[in-house]
Design an enzyme around this catalytic site. Sequence first.
Site, short mmCIF file in Angstrom:
data_model
loop_
_atom_site.label_atom_id
_atom_site.label_comp_id
_atom_site.label_asym_id
_atom_site.label_seq_id
_atom_site.Cartn_x
_atom_site.Cartn_y
_atom_site.Cartn_z
N ASP A 83 0.81 -1.21 0.00
CA ASP A 83 0.00 0.00 0.00
C ASP A 83 0.85 1.27 0.00
O ASP A 83 0.32 2.37 0.03
CB ASP A 83 -0.98 0.02 1.18
N GLU A 84 2.16 1.14 -0.06
CA GLU A 84 3.06 2.29 -0.16
C GLU A 84 3.68 2.33 -1.55
O GLU A 84 3.73 1.32 -2.25
CB GLU A 84 4.14 2.21 0.91
#
Length: 103
Positions: A83-84
Amino acid sequence: MEFCPKCKSMMFPIEGSLKCKKCGYVKEKEEAPELVSKATREEREVTVLEGNIDEGLPTTKVKCPECDNTTAYWWLRQLRSADESETRFFKCTKCGYTWREYD
């Protein structure tokens, strides 16, 4: 990933057990699978580029911090969780110095 047998929501690890945040169901330690901790950055080894496989990589105009050349190969690697954002790496086309772009 495990789901609650009562309400089918995702269960989360809490103090060695799994707990449903929706209905509160707890799967006790003896029932819960062994929980694996995430490796820290220091424990992970990242391979950037091996050998002479930079042929065919895209190039961009960026200044090399070592030799001031203005062209480098670039590629993306997912180093952190999904998610980064990915990390962009550069390799100078002249001296071969490799560095990463920091946000």
